[in-house]
Motif scaffolding. Sequence first.
Motif, short mmCIF file in Angstrom:
data_model
loop_
_atom_site.label_atom_id
_atom_site.label_comp_id
_atom_site.label_asym_id
_atom_site.label_seq_id
_atom_site.Cartn_x
_atom_site.Cartn_y
_atom_site.Cartn_z
N PHE A 25 0.85 -1.19 0.00
CA PHE A 25 0.00 0.00 0.00
C PHE A 25 0.89 1.24 0.00
O PHE A 25 1.99 1.23 0.54
CB PHE A 25 -0.90 0.04 1.25
CG PHE A 25 -1.97 -0.99 1.24
CD1 PHE A 25 -1.78 -2.21 1.87
CD2 PHE A 25 -3.17 -0.76 0.60
CE1 PHE A 25 -2.76 -3.18 1.86
CE2 PHE A 25 -4.17 -1.73 0.59
CZ PHE A 25 -3.96 -2.94 1.22
N CYS A 26 0.38 2.29 -0.57
CA CYS A 26 1.06 3.58 -0.57
C CYS A 26 1.36 3.98 0.88
O CYS A 26 0.52 3.81 1.76
CB CYS A 26 0.18 4.61 -1.26
SG CYS A 26 0.80 6.30 -1.12
N TYR A 27 2.52 4.54 1.11
CA TYR A 27 2.91 4.92 2.47
C TYR A 27 1.94 5.91 3.10
O TYR A 27 1.81 5.97 4.32
CB TYR A 27 4.33 5.50 2.48
CG TYR A 27 4.44 6.86 1.83
CD1 TYR A 27 4.31 8.02 2.58
CD2 TYR A 27 4.66 6.99 0.46
CE1 TYR A 27 4.40 9.27 2.00
CE2 TYR A 27 4.75 8.22 -0.14
CZ TYR A 27 4.62 9.36 0.63
OH TYR A 27 4.70 10.58 0.04
N GLU A 28 1.23 6.67 2.28
CA GLU A 28 0.31 7.68 2.82
C GLU A 28 -0.87 7.05 3.57
O GLU A 28 -1.42 7.67 4.48
CB GLU A 28 -0.21 8.58 1.71
CG GLU A 28 0.87 9.45 1.09
CD GLU A 28 0.37 10.25 -0.09
OE1 GLU A 28 -0.76 10.02 -0.55
OE2 GLU A 28 1.13 11.10 -0.57
N HIS A 29 -1.29 5.84 3.19
CA HIS A 29 -2.45 5.22 3.82
C HIS A 29 -2.15 3.83 4.39
O HIS A 29 -3.05 3.12 4.78
CB HIS A 29 -3.62 5.13 2.82
CG HIS A 29 -4.10 6.48 2.41
ND1 HIS A 29 -4.84 7.29 3.26
CD2 HIS A 29 -3.92 7.18 1.28
CE1 HIS A 29 -5.10 8.42 2.65
NE2 HIS A 29 -4.55 8.39 1.44
N ARG A 30 -0.87 3.48 4.43
CA ARG A 30 -0.49 2.17 4.94
C ARG A 30 -0.96 1.97 6.37
O ARG A 30 -1.49 0.94 6.73
CB ARG A 30 1.03 2.01 4.85
CG ARG A 30 1.52 0.65 5.24
CD ARG A 30 3.02 0.51 5.08
NE ARG A 30 3.43 0.95 3.75
CZ ARG A 30 4.46 1.77 3.52
NH1 ARG A 30 5.18 2.22 4.53
NH2 ARG A 30 4.77 2.12 2.31
N GLN A 31 -0.77 2.99 7.21
CA GLN A 31 -1.17 2.85 8.61
C GLN A 31 -2.68 2.66 8.75
O GLN A 31 -3.14 1.93 9.62
CB GLN A 31 -0.70 4.05 9.44
CG GLN A 31 -0.83 3.83 10.93
CD GLN A 31 -0.02 2.64 11.43
OE1 GLN A 31 1.15 2.49 11.12
NE2 GLN A 31 -0.67 1.77 12.20
N ASP A 32 -3.45 3.28 7.85
CA ASP A 32 -4.91 3.09 7.87
C ASP A 32 -5.26 1.62 7.66
O ASP A 32 -6.15 1.08 8.31
CB ASP A 32 -5.59 3.93 6.78
CG ASP A 32 -5.43 5.42 7.01
OD1 ASP A 32 -5.18 5.83 8.17
OD2 ASP A 32 -5.57 6.17 6.02
N VAL A 33 -4.57 0.98 6.72
CA VAL A 33 -4.83 -0.43 6.43
C VAL A 33 -4.41 -1.30 7.61
O VAL A 33 -5.14 -2.20 8.02
CB VAL A 33 -4.10 -0.86 5.14
CG1 VAL A 33 -4.25 -2.36 4.90
CG2 VAL A 33 -4.61 -0.07 3.94
#
Length: 141
Positions: A25-33
């Motif tokens: 996942f893109c680093y911008e939303h990785r934490q969301d996942v």
Amino acid sequence: MKYGLLFERFLNPERISMPDFDVDFCYEHRQDVIDYVSEKYGHDHVSQIITFGTMAAKMVIRDVARVLDVPYSEADSLAKMIPNELHITIGKALEQNKELKDRYDTDEMVKKVLDVAMALEGMPRQASTHACRGGYYQRPS
């Protein structure tokens, strides 16, 4: 399955362990996942994966030389004598490169650098979180 893709690598009768999944996942939303998967399956079933960078032949020679205050030009010269070969070791390089072997046999500084480097070669140099990866683990019942 909707598109008839094969998943034998993950789900087959011979597989002993439960399958996991890993996704990029893109680093911008990785934490969301990661947060979503953790909430859905439980924090004790989700982990990020560690990766270890190890000291390969050229790198360990440069590192050891720097610690022993060997001039950069000398360290660079020694490191460049290591063949560009996958999984090459200093020991193999000494067998393959006569000039390196001659310097090892006649120059005390070179011998010291290479002896220390061979002792450290292959050891972990740093640890980090594997880029874009995580895993879901289902404990066996």
